[in-house]
Each structure stands twice: as structure tokens, then as C-alpha cells.
Design an enzyme around this catalytic site. Structure first.
Site, PDB file in Angstrom:
ATOM      1  N   SER A  61      66.487  65.676  88.509  1.00 32.45           N
ATOM      2  CA  SER A  61      65.193  65.657  89.212  1.00 32.45           C
ATOM      3  C   SER A  61      65.265  65.177  90.651  1.00 32.45           C
ATOM      4  CB  SER A  61      64.190  64.793  88.444  1.00 32.45           C
ATOM      5  OG  SER A  61      63.718  65.524  87.348  1.00 32.45           O
ATOM      6  N   LYS A  64      64.241  67.648  93.140  1.00 37.31           N
ATOM      7  CA  LYS A  64      62.822  67.921  93.425  1.00 37.31           C
ATOM      8  C   LYS A  64      62.418  67.462  94.835  1.00 37.31           C
ATOM      9  CE  LYS A  64      61.628  67.411  88.521  1.00 37.31           C
ATOM     10  NZ  LYS A  64      61.080  66.497  87.497  1.00 37.31           N
ATOM     11  N   TYR A 188      64.525  76.666  88.832  1.00 39.77           N
ATOM     12  CA  TYR A 188      64.328  75.235  88.562  1.00 39.77           C
ATOM     13  C   TYR A 188      65.521  74.646  87.790  1.00 39.77           C
ATOM     14  CZ  TYR A 188      62.603  70.999  86.348  1.00 39.77           C
ATOM     15  OH  TYR A 188      62.499  69.707  85.885  1.00 39.77           O
ATOM     16  N   TYR A 240      58.123  58.767  87.563  1.00 38.72           N
ATOM     17  CA  TYR A 240      57.166  59.085  86.500  1.00 38.72           C
ATOM     18  C   TYR A 240      56.306  57.859  86.174  1.00 38.72           C
ATOM     19  CZ  TYR A 240      60.822  62.606  86.256  1.00 38.72           C
ATOM     20  OH  TYR A 240      61.737  63.551  86.582  1.00 38.72           O
ATOM     21  N   VAL A 258      67.536  62.494  85.311  1.00 34.87           N
ATOM     22  CA  VAL A 258      68.035  62.118  83.984  1.00 34.87           C
ATOM     23  C   VAL A 258      69.562  62.203  83.871  1.00 34.87           C
ATOM     24  CG1 VAL A 258      65.905  62.556  82.703  1.00 34.87           C
ATOM     25  CG2 VAL A 258      67.563  64.412  83.002  1.00 34.87           C
TER      26      VAL A 258
HETATM   27  N1  GLU Z   1      66.052  69.045  84.346  1.00 36.36           N
HETATM   28  C1  GLU Z   1      65.328  67.942  83.775  1.00 36.36           C
HETATM   29  C2  GLU Z   1      64.140  68.472  82.999  1.00 36.36           C
HETATM   30  O1  GLU Z   1      63.492  69.348  83.462  1.00 36.36           O
HETATM   31  C3  GLU Z   1      64.895  67.021  84.870  1.00 36.36           C
HETATM   32  C4  GLU Z   1      64.237  65.751  84.367  1.00 36.36           C
HETATM   33  C5  GLU Z   1      64.635  64.532  85.181  1.00 36.36           C
HETATM   34  O2  GLU Z   1      65.715  64.502  85.765  1.00 36.36           O
HETATM   35  O3  GLU Z   1      63.854  63.561  85.221  1.00 36.36           O
HETATM   36  O4  GLU Z   1      63.865  68.036  81.917  1.00 36.36           O
END
Ligand code: GLU
Length: 315
Positions: A61, A64, A188, A240, A258
């Protein structure tokens, strides 16, 4: 700085291996929770590192942040028509809020918002070009051409990404996603599967600490007001439903992934990347967050630091 990083390394040593490695993406499940790396890129562009700072990991993530930077450049403020900029207070892959809020994701750093942002970045082009553009941007900022997508991780997430598929199809019904759902998702998954080391990531994020410009070359990566806005979104939404805790403990805009990485931005000072695969219950690297807390305590690089106490030492 080398000495300071050695101190941080020593401080996390008793905690090494804490947290739980993400296993919902099978390719990530085999990461070694005992790994830990940290790197800091400063105003002179020099990158200092310690621990496993040269080992590439799945940035997940953290990608992003960079797609947000490119999408804001591409579509400008129109992006906010389809993605909000408020903290979600929900899990990274939550679907309930989307239904209550007519399919518009709260922010670009939760999964739904990131998929919508990637869709905006693709625009009327194709997913491959969007990912090629993202890689070119990361390579240019990191000054390292080795940065690439780990296709094994991308395929693993594509094969198991039912939740992200649900989010994307749900948004499609509200007209938030323009492209074919699978086109947006494929891009994505591939952006999340980019592999970078702490050293590469810290250097790549440096423009965010200097109003969108590379502090060494003076080149503009993104316009200054977008850099400030991205930092604000990172501070409020980068972890989050753990974003408040991270801001409280670390005091820097940051984004977790993650894969166990965190990118943190100290405006006017530098960018810090940490990596340790064990996650806390909210999906943020447990040891990584601890290391950043130690780093900020020793440097005073918190965005909340007052002039009277520039080099901290607070408890
Ligand atoms: N590729 C992961 C997902 O979409 C990213 C989540 C993350 O890194 O927080 O679940």
C-alpha cells in the site's frame, strides 16, 4: 546519522520478530518476521541505512502514495469528485462505509480509494502504460533503474483478491470506476507488488519532504501544493484505523503496507523508510512503527515539535 540508526537498531532488537506476517496474499506469507531495515534520505540526497536496508520487499500500500501523486498531476482536483480525503476509521479493505456513502471511498489510501485513484491514473489509456509511468517515476526519484514489479506477488494477489474485486465492482455500480473493473484491478495489484528496498524507498519519497521537488537536482516531481496535501492525507489516513495512534506515537505523515514497510515524511528534513514484515492487528509493521518512534524521539523530526524543543528526548 549512521550512529543514530545504530541506536535505533539496538533499541528494536528486543522486539525483533514481533507481529504477524500477512498471509492473505500467499506470496507474502513466507517473509521472515526477523528482518528489519531502516534508511533515511536527507536534504543532501545522501541515504543512510542500517539493518536489512538493501533488501527489496513488497511495498504494497505504500504504492498508493505514489499513484496519488501521479493521479493528482494527471486529473487535478477532479480526483476529489470520486475519492474523499477524510480518515476512514475503518479497516483497509472495509466495504460497509462504501455502501453508506454511495460508493465514494473516504480517501485514496484505503483499498477502495486506491483502486479508484489507479483507475483515474489509467484514464483513457491502458493499465500497462499507467504501471510503466509509475515505475519510471519511482526509478527517477530513487535514481535507481532496478525497481520493478514482482510478478509472482502480483499474480498471487490477483488469484486471491476477492475482497478487492468486491470493492471495485461495488464502486463500478456507482460510476466511480470508469475502466473495466479487471483493468483497474490488474494495475492496482501490480502497483502493490512493486519491490523496493528501504534505501530506494526513502530516496523515492524525498520529494514529498521538499514541497514536491528533488532537494538535490531542484527538479519538480509534483507541484508543491499537491505534495503538502499528500502529506496531510498520509498523516490522517496512512494507517487505516490505526492512523491516530501512529500520528500520536510517531508524529509524521506516513504510509504503511502489508509487506511490512512504512514510508514516513519529515517535511523540510527528509524521508525515512523502515521494513519489518510482522504486522500489528491493523496491518502496520509492529517493529517498523516502533523504530520510527525511536527515530523521531532521537531526532526531534516530529511535525508537532515546537522550536523550544527541537531535538526532543520526550517520553
Ligand atoms: N495489496 C494489498 C491489498 O490490497 C494492500 C494492503 C496494504 O498494504 O495495506 O490488500
Amino acid at each position: 546519522m549512521e550512529q543514530l540508526l545504530a541506536q535505533v537498531l539496538a533499541a528494536i532488537e528486543p522486539h525483533r520478530g514481533e507481529g504477524k506476517v500477512a498471509d492473505y496474499i500467499p506470496a507474502l506469507a513466507c517473509a521472515d518476521p526477523g528482518k528489519f531495515g531502516i534508511a533515511v534520505a536527507g536534504a543532501d540526497g545522501v541515504v543512510h541505512g542500517a539493518g536489512d536496508c538493501d533488501e527489496p520487499f513488497s511495498i504494497q500500500s505504500i504504492s498508493k502514495v505514489f499513484t496519488l501523486a501521479l493521479a493528482l498531476t494527471r486529473v487535478g482536483a477532479d480526483l476529489w469528485q470520486r475519492v474523499g480525503r477524510e480518515p476512514s476509521g475503518s479497516a483497509f479493505n472495509s466495504i460497509v462505509q462504501l455502501e453508506r456513502e454511495s460508493g465514494k471511498p473516504r480517501n485514496p489510501l484505503i483499498n477502495a480509494g486506491a483502486i479508484a485513484t489507479t483507475d483515474a491514473l489509467i484514464g483513457d489509456g491502458d493499465g500497462d502504460s499507467a504501471i510503466a509511468g509509475l515505475l519510471a517515476f519511482l526509478r527517477a526519484q530513487a535514481q535507481d533503474d532496478r525497481i520493478a514489479v514482482d510478478e509472482h506477488v502480483a499474480a498471487s494477489e490477483a488469484a486471491t483478491g476477492s475482497r478487492n474485486r468486491s470493492l471495485a465492482w461495488f464502486m463500478k455500480t456507482y460510476g466511480i470506476i470508469d475502466n473495466e473493473v479487471e483493468t483497474a484491478l490488474d494495475a492496482y495489484f501490480r502497483q502493490c507488488a512493486i519491490a523496493m528496498s528501504c534505501r530506494q524507498l526513502a530516496r523515492a519519497g524525498l520529494f514529498l519532504a521538499f514541497d514536491g521537488r528533488d532537494p538535490v537536482t531542484g527538479e519538480e516531481a509534483i507541484v508543491w501544493h499537491n505534495a503538502r496535501r499528500i502529506n496531510s492525507v498520509m498523516l490522517l489516513c496512512g494507517h487505516y484505523d490505526n492512523s491516530g495512534e501512529f500520528a500520536y506515537r510517531v508524529g509524521l505523515p506516513g504510509k504503511s503496507g502489508v509487506g511490512g514497510g512504512i514510508l514516513a515524511i519529515a517535511p523540510g528534513r527528509g524521508a525515512i523508510a523502515v521494513w519489518s514484515p510482522g504486522l500489528n492487528e491493523f496491518g502496520t509493521s509492529a517493529v517498523g512503527a516502533r523504530a520510527l518512534e525511536q527515530f523521531v524521539e532521537r531526532t526531534g523530526w516530529s511535525v508537532f515539535a515546537g522550536l523550544a524543543n527541537p531535538t526532543a528526548g520526550a517520553t
